[in-house]
Every structure is written in C-alpha cells, then in structure tokens.
Design an enzyme around this catalytic site. Sequence first.
Site, PDB file in Angstrom:
ATOM      1  N   CYS A 155      -6.720  -4.155   1.850  1.00 33.99           N
ATOM      2  CA  CYS A 155      -6.934  -2.836   1.263  1.00 33.99           C
ATOM      3  C   CYS A 155      -8.260  -2.895   0.524  1.00 33.99           C
ATOM      4  O   CYS A 155      -8.409  -3.660  -0.436  1.00 33.99           O
ATOM      5  CB  CYS A 155      -5.793  -2.477   0.311  1.00 33.99           C
ATOM      6  SG  CYS A 155      -6.038  -0.899  -0.557  1.00 33.99           S
ATOM      7  N   GLU A 206       0.824  -1.199   0.000  1.00 36.69           N
ATOM      8  CA  GLU A 206       0.000   0.000   0.000  1.00 36.69           C
ATOM      9  C   GLU A 206       0.866   1.260   0.000  1.00 36.69           C
ATOM     10  O   GLU A 206       1.806   1.386   0.794  1.00 36.69           O
ATOM     11  CB  GLU A 206      -0.935  -0.009   1.218  1.00 36.69           C
ATOM     12  CG  GLU A 206      -2.092   0.949   1.083  1.00 36.69           C
ATOM     13  CD  GLU A 206      -3.211   0.645   2.066  1.00 36.69           C
ATOM     14  OE1 GLU A 206      -4.046   1.536   2.263  1.00 36.69           O
ATOM     15  OE2 GLU A 206      -3.256  -0.474   2.622  1.00 36.69           O
TER      16      GLU A 206
END
Length: 293
Positions: free
Chosen positions: A227, A218
């Site tokens: 995510c 990320e």
Amino acid sequence: MVKSVKFTKMHGAGNDYIYVDTQKYAIPDPSKAAIAWSKYHTGIGSDGLVLIGKPDEGVEADFSMRIFNADGSEAMMCGNASRCIGKYLYEKGLTSKTSIRLQTLSGVKILKLHLTDDANNINKVDSVTVDMLQPVFHNEKQYDEKAGDTLTADFRTFRGTFVSMGNPHFVCFVDDIQTLDIARYGSIMERDAAFPERCNIEFAQLMDDGTIRTRVWERGSGITMACGTGACATAVAAALTDRKGRTSDIAMDGGTLHIEWNEQDGHVYMTGPAAFAFEGEVKLPSAFGNFEF
C-alpha cells in the site's frame, strides 16, 4: 446491450489493480464493476479497479484517477496505482511528459517518471516518484481523537499513530510482525468507532537492517501485498516516534518502497516500481450482471 471493455492488469509492489482508460470506455457503475472484476475465482482478480481519465474542468492536471476497492467503495488515493498510471500513460503513448500532474480525490499529485532503455533502446518507465503532499494528523472526519492512541481488537491492545495521506491510516509498531494475524486484528480495527470512514491499518516492525517491515490491512480490500499511502504513513509514524529519521525503506509483502518526508516542504515523496501483468477484454452487460471474457 453487451459491450467490450479493454483492460490492463498492473501492479506496484504486488498491489494489483485493473486499469481502464475511460477516454475510450465508459464504465457506468464502477462500484459494481470493481466488485465483479476483482474476484479472483470468477472475475479478473485484483485489489480493485482504477479509472484513468481527463481532469475536471478548471483543475490544473494532465489526467485524473478514480479508484474503487474490491468491495466497491471508492478510495481517495492509492500511491501504488498512481505509479502504475505514470507507466501506463507514458508507455502507451498517451503522454511524452516525464512529470505528470494527476488529479485524485485527495488533490493533484505530481508523478516523476524515471526512465531506462530496454534491449531495443526504447524508453521504459523503471520507477516513479510521487509527491504525496503533506501528511495530516488531525482530521475529525477520519479520526475521532477522543479514542486516544490505543485500540483494542479481540483482547489485544495496539498503540498506534494516526496519519492521513488523503486517506486514513493507523500505524501500529509491533515486535511479532511475521506471526501476527493481520486479518484477525485488521478487520476489527478497520471498523473501529474511532474511524467514521473506516481506516487502513498498518502493522510495522523496525528490522535489524534498518528497513521497516510492514504488513497492511487495507480498507475495502483486506490484506494487500503493498500500500503506497500506507508505506508513506508508516515512514511518517516512524519519524514521529523517533524510530527512524525522515527517510525509510518500507519492506512490504510485494516489495520495498523508498519514502522521504522532506524537511523543507513537508511533503512525502514515494519512489517505487510499477509493472504490467497482462491485458484482456471483458464483455460487460449494461446492468452489470453476468459477464464473460
């Protein structure tokens, strides 16, 4: 002058953030706070800091969200955090709505809360569906299309699909998802010249049971357990490359998210859990120097 700030630690499929209600507590420099608080050994420990507030004047929304990564950079959107905000708002009595309009930097998202009764017959938020709006495939601010659909990192070439869910993602399907060195390749690809604003990198593999096993590097946080926007981007990329239809279960390190890319309105709908971890109080100098619990 030292002030006390009450915080709540929550996670969505293991993607953990620190939540602060800015209607009660002002955070003058959220970037510095995110860096200090996110450190696991000397801070609270998290993937970043989420600020819950009122929407801007003129915006048709119930609440607003700002999110700061562990490195202090501000993110456009976080699907896991938005689900947690839905649970936070309802269970703390800040709203009685089960459909909440949430202002983010990538637009107003609609949160649909799915309730269940606990042992005391009190309504709790079991899961949340977020309307993540339509994916975008051409965004010159986020992706230089002259780079094509392949990136090379440390002598290995990956073929991927760019999908923006408000924030940028590059989804690469591989056949060695369990052994792939995510940190090695993700850290390089995040900062590739093809991505002017850096990029979230997803590595995914279609499994025998039909799920898509996905691991995430990320932007601004490194390896995370999940995510939400990345799960959406992965499902869309799988459909675009004919690996799956328009619905997918995305199995990430922290849990599984159900994603539907609706054919009628073109919106992506993400459903998944949200959970409280713990709460606390932190004393923070105005200059964001040393702090204590």
